[in-house]
Write a protein that holds these residues in place. Structure first.
Motif, PDB file in Angstrom:
ATOM      1  N   GLU A  57     -18.430   1.983  11.518  1.00 40.63           N
ATOM      2  CA  GLU A  57     -18.043   2.380  12.794  1.00 40.63           C
ATOM      3  C   GLU A  57     -18.982   2.071  13.960  1.00 40.63           C
ATOM      4  O   GLU A  57     -18.454   1.446  15.064  1.00 40.63           O
ATOM      5  CB  GLU A  57     -18.199   3.923  13.065  1.00 40.63           C
ATOM      6  CG  GLU A  57     -17.716   4.622  14.255  1.00 40.63           C
ATOM      7  CD  GLU A  57     -17.863   6.174  14.353  1.00 40.63           C
ATOM      8  OE1 GLU A  57     -17.582   6.630  15.301  1.00 40.63           O
ATOM      9  OE2 GLU A  57     -18.204   6.585  13.212  1.00 40.63           O
ATOM     10  N   LYS A  58     -20.514   1.857  13.976  1.00 38.02           N
ATOM     11  CA  LYS A  58     -21.156   1.458  14.786  1.00 38.02           C
ATOM     12  C   LYS A  58     -21.357  -0.101  14.961  1.00 38.02           C
ATOM     13  O   LYS A  58     -21.533  -0.403  15.897  1.00 38.02           O
ATOM     14  CB  LYS A  58     -22.684   2.045  14.557  1.00 38.02           C
ATOM     15  CG  LYS A  58     -22.507   3.827  14.251  1.00 38.02           C
ATOM     16  CD  LYS A  58     -22.202   4.102  15.974  1.00 38.02           C
ATOM     17  CE  LYS A  58     -22.283   5.871  15.604  1.00 38.02           C
ATOM     18  NZ  LYS A  58     -21.809   6.508  16.879  1.00 38.02           N
ATOM     19  N   PHE A  59     -21.128  -0.687  13.788  1.00 42.24           N
ATOM     20  CA  PHE A  59     -21.346  -2.086  13.779  1.00 42.24           C
ATOM     21  C   PHE A  59     -20.162  -2.965  13.656  1.00 42.24           C
ATOM     22  O   PHE A  59     -20.229  -4.328  13.401  1.00 42.24           O
ATOM     23  CB  PHE A  59     -22.649  -2.568  12.909  1.00 42.24           C
ATOM     24  CG  PHE A  59     -24.065  -1.699  13.307  1.00 42.24           C
ATOM     25  CD1 PHE A  59     -24.565  -2.237  14.373  1.00 42.24           C
ATOM     26  CD2 PHE A  59     -24.076  -0.581  12.750  1.00 42.24           C
ATOM     27  CE1 PHE A  59     -25.864  -1.490  14.705  1.00 42.24           C
ATOM     28  CE2 PHE A  59     -25.385   0.148  13.112  1.00 42.24           C
ATOM     29  CZ  PHE A  59     -26.165  -0.405  13.987  1.00 42.24           C
ATOM     30  N   GLN A  60     -18.919  -2.380  13.610  1.00 39.30           N
ATOM     31  CA  GLN A  60     -17.687  -3.106  13.346  1.00 39.30           C
ATOM     32  C   GLN A  60     -17.936  -4.135  12.197  1.00 39.30           C
ATOM     33  O   GLN A  60     -17.567  -5.330  12.295  1.00 39.30           O
ATOM     34  CB  GLN A  60     -17.219  -3.714  14.693  1.00 39.30           C
ATOM     35  CG  GLN A  60     -16.962  -3.008  15.794  1.00 39.30           C
ATOM     36  CD  GLN A  60     -18.150  -2.409  16.532  1.00 39.30           C
ATOM     37  OE1 GLN A  60     -19.064  -3.064  16.712  1.00 39.30           O
ATOM     38  NE2 GLN A  60     -18.110  -1.133  16.753  1.00 39.30           N
ATOM     39  N   ILE A  61     -18.226  -3.625  10.941  1.00 39.20           N
ATOM     40  CA  ILE A  61     -18.318  -4.385   9.787  1.00 39.20           C
ATOM     41  C   ILE A  61     -17.373  -3.776   8.551  1.00 39.20           C
ATOM     42  O   ILE A  61     -16.903  -2.740   8.846  1.00 39.20           O
ATOM     43  CB  ILE A  61     -19.650  -4.389   9.234  1.00 39.20           C
ATOM     44  CG1 ILE A  61     -19.888  -2.901   8.939  1.00 39.20           C
ATOM     45  CG2 ILE A  61     -20.834  -4.952  10.183  1.00 39.20           C
ATOM     46  CD1 ILE A  61     -21.180  -2.830   7.839  1.00 39.20           C
ATOM     47  N   ASP A  62     -17.019  -4.747   8.110  1.00 39.64           N
ATOM     48  CA  ASP A  62     -16.098  -4.442   6.607  1.00 39.64           C
ATOM     49  C   ASP A  62     -16.840  -3.679   5.683  1.00 39.64           C
ATOM     50  O   ASP A  62     -17.934  -4.309   5.099  1.00 39.64           O
ATOM     51  CB  ASP A  62     -15.533  -5.658   6.242  1.00 39.64           C
ATOM     52  CG  ASP A  62     -14.344  -5.644   5.087  1.00 39.64           C
ATOM     53  OD1 ASP A  62     -14.175  -4.197   4.796  1.00 39.64           O
ATOM     54  OD2 ASP A  62     -13.771  -6.422   4.811  1.00 39.64           O
ATOM     55  N   ILE A  63     -16.412  -2.617   5.487  1.00 38.89           N
ATOM     56  CA  ILE A  63     -17.110  -1.637   4.269  1.00 38.89           C
ATOM     57  C   ILE A  63     -16.991  -2.511   3.144  1.00 38.89           C
ATOM     58  O   ILE A  63     -18.181  -2.464   2.252  1.00 38.89           O
ATOM     59  CB  ILE A  63     -16.481  -0.417   4.087  1.00 38.89           C
ATOM     60  CG1 ILE A  63     -16.935   0.722   5.524  1.00 38.89           C
ATOM     61  CG2 ILE A  63     -17.216   0.259   2.812  1.00 38.89           C
ATOM     62  CD1 ILE A  63     -16.215   2.100   5.298  1.00 38.89           C
ATOM     63  N   SER A  64     -16.213  -2.941   2.683  1.00 37.77           N
ATOM     64  CA  SER A  64     -15.949  -3.936   1.383  1.00 37.77           C
ATOM     65  C   SER A  64     -16.951  -4.964   1.235  1.00 37.77           C
ATOM     66  O   SER A  64     -17.445  -5.152   0.217  1.00 37.77           O
ATOM     67  CB  SER A  64     -14.522  -4.259   1.222  1.00 37.77           C
ATOM     68  OG  SER A  64     -14.047  -5.114   1.985  1.00 37.77           O
ATOM     69  N   GLU A  65     -17.007  -5.561   2.601  1.00 37.15           N
ATOM     70  CA  GLU A  65     -18.250  -6.478   2.607  1.00 37.15           C
ATOM     71  C   GLU A  65     -19.605  -6.173   2.377  1.00 37.15           C
ATOM     72  O   GLU A  65     -20.356  -6.711   1.447  1.00 37.15           O
ATOM     73  CB  GLU A  65     -18.134  -7.374   3.955  1.00 37.15           C
ATOM     74  CG  GLU A  65     -18.802  -8.434   4.223  1.00 37.15           C
ATOM     75  CD  GLU A  65     -18.893  -9.016   5.684  1.00 37.15           C
ATOM     76  OE1 GLU A  65     -19.975  -8.603   6.440  1.00 37.15           O
ATOM     77  OE2 GLU A  65     -17.893  -9.525   5.813  1.00 37.15           O
ATOM     78  N   ILE A  66     -20.200  -5.032   2.976  1.00 44.81           N
ATOM     79  CA  ILE A  66     -21.470  -4.849   3.015  1.00 44.81           C
ATOM     80  C   ILE A  66     -21.524  -4.043   1.791  1.00 44.81           C
ATOM     81  O   ILE A  66     -22.667  -4.051   1.281  1.00 44.81           O
ATOM     82  CB  ILE A  66     -21.852  -4.046   4.199  1.00 44.81           C
ATOM     83  CG1 ILE A  66     -23.337  -3.755   4.272  1.00 44.81           C
ATOM     84  CG2 ILE A  66     -21.292  -2.677   4.094  1.00 44.81           C
ATOM     85  CD1 ILE A  66     -23.892  -3.359   5.409  1.00 44.81           C
ATOM     86  N   SER A  67     -20.510  -3.336   1.097  1.00 42.60           N
ATOM     87  CA  SER A  67     -20.900  -2.546  -0.075  1.00 42.60           C
ATOM     88  C   SER A  67     -20.685  -3.402  -1.226  1.00 42.60           C
ATOM     89  O   SER A  67     -21.196  -2.903  -2.350  1.00 42.60           O
ATOM     90  CB  SER A  67     -19.704  -1.205  -0.233  1.00 42.60           C
ATOM     91  OG  SER A  67     -18.683  -2.019  -0.406  1.00 42.60           O
TER      92      SER A  67
END
Length: 470
Positions: A57-67
Motif C-alpha cells: 500500500e505505501k510503496f506501490q509494489i507487487d506483493i507476489s514480487e517482494i514475497s
C-alpha cells in the motif's frame, strides 16, 4: 496446512534504501517498531501478512514480487555446485537450500567459490597445463570471473548509476531528440571535449586524447555504437567517484578485477543513459517488447535493447522478469543474466535444443520458441543472430546469437507471442540448462552424461546414446 514463513530481509532493506529512508522513518510508515524492522532486515523474524500489505500500500509494489524470498540466481548456482560427485554422500532437499540462500547468502557464495576453485584446479591438472610454471594460482577465480559473478549476484542492477544516468538523460532529452547530438553537445559544453573521426587504419571503437580534448570515434561503427561510446566517455568524466566506490565495496581480490569492474560499471552507466529507465520501461510496455521498434525509437542496437531489458530491476518499479544471454558459435555463453526463474549454467555450453543456436542458420530473422525446462517451467524464447564488424568487405566480422525470453505467464506482454499456442503443452520443446546437470534421460542431443546418475551399459543393445541413464 501451515503458512510458509517469509524471510525477505534483503529485499525489504533494498526497498528502504531505494527510498532513502532510515529504519525509524521506514518502520513508522509501515506501522511497526524499529526493532521489528531491524529483525526483519536481518532475517531474524519473518514478515507477517499485515507488513506485506503495508509495503504494497505505501510503496506501490507487487506483493507476489517482494514475497518471493528465494534468490533464484544464488539458489541455482548452489544447486549446481552441490550436484558435483564430490558431494555424492550429501543430497540436500530444496527447502534446505532455500534456507541457506535466504539466511546465509554469504556462506552460500563462499561454498560456490570453493567449488569453482576445485573445478578449475581439477581441470588444469587433468589437462597438464603450465599453471604452476606461470605462477598462477589455480585456487582463485580469474578477475573476469569475479566481476561476472559480482554483476550476476547484484541482479545486474546498479541503483546509484541507474538513477544518475536517468537524471542526466532527462536533462539532455534522451529519447525525445537525437541522442548522439545531445550527448556530443553535452561533452563539448560541459567538458570541452569535441568529437572527431578516427583515422581509417585505427580499428579502435573509441580513443580519447585527454591532452587535446578530442574523442576519436570509428567512423565505420554503427551510429548506436558511436552513441554508446560517447555515453561511456561521459561516465568516465562524471561518474568516476561513484564507480570507484562501488568497485572498492565489492572487495575484489586483485586490482585487475577492480579495473575490469570499473569498465563494466562505466558500460552500465552508458547503457542506462542511452536507454533511461522509466522512459525505456514505458516504451517496452507500449511496444510489447518489440526489439526492432524499441531499437529504432532510442537509436540503439537490438543487443543493447535486449541487454537493457534484463536490467529493469529497480526495487518497487521492476519490469517484466526477463533472461538475456549472448552465445558465440561454439555455444559459449559470453554474456548472461536472468531476472526470470531460468538460470544459466556456470559451466559448460548452452543446451543444443535451445533456439539460440538455430539463429545462426537464419541471420536477420527473429526466431521464436516455446520451451520447457526439466523442472516444468515454461518459457517464451526469442533469439536472433547479430554481426559485429564494419570497415568494409575485408574487415573481420564477429557473429553472435542473442537470446531473450520470459516465463510463459508474461508472454502476452510480448509481440512475439502472437499466434503461438501458449495453452498447448505439446507446443513446448524440452530444453535443459546444461548437459552435466540436466536430468532428462531420453535426450538424443546429450553431449555428456548427467552428474550423480548411474550409467547402464548393455553390450547387446545399442541405442542412439551408447548408455542408458539409471
Amino acid at each position: 496446512m501451515a503458512t510458509r514463513k517469509l524471510y525477505i530481509g534483503r529485499k525489504v532493506r533494498e526497498l528502504r534504501e531505494a527510498n532513502k529512508a532510515t529504519q525509524a522513518s521506514f518502520a513508522e510508515r509501515i506501522g511497526i517498531s524499529t526493532s521489528y524492522l531491524n529483525q526483519i532486515e536481518n532475517n531474524q523474524r519473518p514478515v507477517s501478512a499485515s507488513v506485506l500489505l503495508a509495503l504494497a500500500e505505501k510503496f506501490q509494489i507487487d506483493i507476489s514480487e517482494i514475497s518471493q524470498g528465494d534468490n533464484d540466481r544464488l539458489l541455482s548456482a548452489l544447486t549446481e555446485a552441490l550436484s558435483d560427485p564430490i558431494f555424492e554422500n550429501y543430497a540436500p532437499n530444496l527447502q534446505e537450500l532455500k534456507l541457506v540462500t535466504q539466511n546465509a547468502p554469504g556462506f552460500a557464495r563462499a561454498l560456490i567459490s570453493a567449488h569453482q576453485a576445485y573445478r578449475r584446479n581439477s581441470e588444469q591438472l587433468a589437462s597438464l597445463d603450465d599453471t604452476l610454471g606461470r605462477g598462477t594460482s589455480a585456487s582463485e577465480p580469474t578477475p573476469y570471473e569475479e566481476v561476472r559473478d559480482f554483476f550476476h549476484f547484484v541482479d545486474n542492477y546498479i541503483h546509484a548509476l541507474d538513477v544518475a544516468a536517468e537524471r542526466l538523460a532527462g536533462e539532455l532529452g534522451i529519447g525525445e531528440r537525437d541522442s548522439y547530438a545531445a550527448m556530443a553537445g553535452h561533452l563539448d559544453s560541459r567538458h570541452g571535449v569535441r568529437i572527431a573521426r578516427a583515422d581509417a587504419d585505427d580499428d579502435a571503437l573509441r580513443r580519447f586524447d585527454a591532452k587535446s580534448g578530442v574523442l576519436f570515434l570509428n567512423p565505420y561503427s554503427p551510429l548506436a555504437t558511436r552513441s554508446f561510446q560517447i555515453a561511456f566517455q561521459i561516465a568516465e568524466m562524471e561518474m568516476e567517484a561513484e564507480v570507484a566506490q562501488i568497485a572498492r565495496s565489492a572487495e575484489f581480490r586483485t586490482s585487475e578485477a577492480q579495473e575490469i569492474c570499473k569498465m563494466g560499471l562505466r558500460n552500465y552507466f552508458a547503457g542506462a543513459l542511452t536507454l533511461p529507465y522509466q522512459a525505456f520501461m514505458r516504451a517496452a510496455a507500449e511496444l510489447r517488447h518489440d526489439l526492432e521498434l524499441m531499437a529504432a525509437h532510442f537509436g540503439a542496437s537490438i543487443e543493447q535493447v535486449a541487454h537493457r531489458l534484463s536490467t529493469l530491476q529497480r526495487p518497487g518499479h521492476k519490469g517484466v522478469p526477463i533472461f538475456f544471454a549472448r552465445i558465440d558459435r561454439a555455444g559459449n555463453i559470453t554474456k548472461r543474466h536472468s531476472a526470470a526463474k531460468l538460470q544459466f549454467a556456470r559451466f559448460g555450453a548452452a543446451c543444443p535444443l535451445w533456439n539460440v543456436h538455430q539463429a545462426f542458420e537464419t541471420p536477420g530473422r527473429i526466431i521464436r520458441q516455446l520451451a520447457e525446462t526439466p523442472d516444468g517451467a515454461r518459457y517464451l524464447c526469442i533469439a536472433t543472430e547479430i554481426s559485429k564488424g564494419g570497415g568494409g568487405f575485408n574487415a573481420p566480422h564477429r557473429r553472435y546469437s542473442i537470446a531473450l525470453g520470459c516465463e510463459v505467464t508474461y508472454a502476452q506482454d510480448f509481440v512475439y507471442a502472437d499466434g503461438l499456442e501458449l495453452g498447448s503443452r505439446t507446443a513446448f520443446d524440452p530444453i535443459g540448462i546444461s548437459c552435466r546437470i540436466c536430468e532428462r534421460t531420453n535426450c538424443l542431443q546429450r553431449a555428456v552424461p548427467p552428474l550423480k546418475r548411474r550409467l547402464v551399459i548393455d553390450k547387446d543393445v545399442r541405442h542412439p546414446l551408447p548408455y542408458r541413464i539409471g
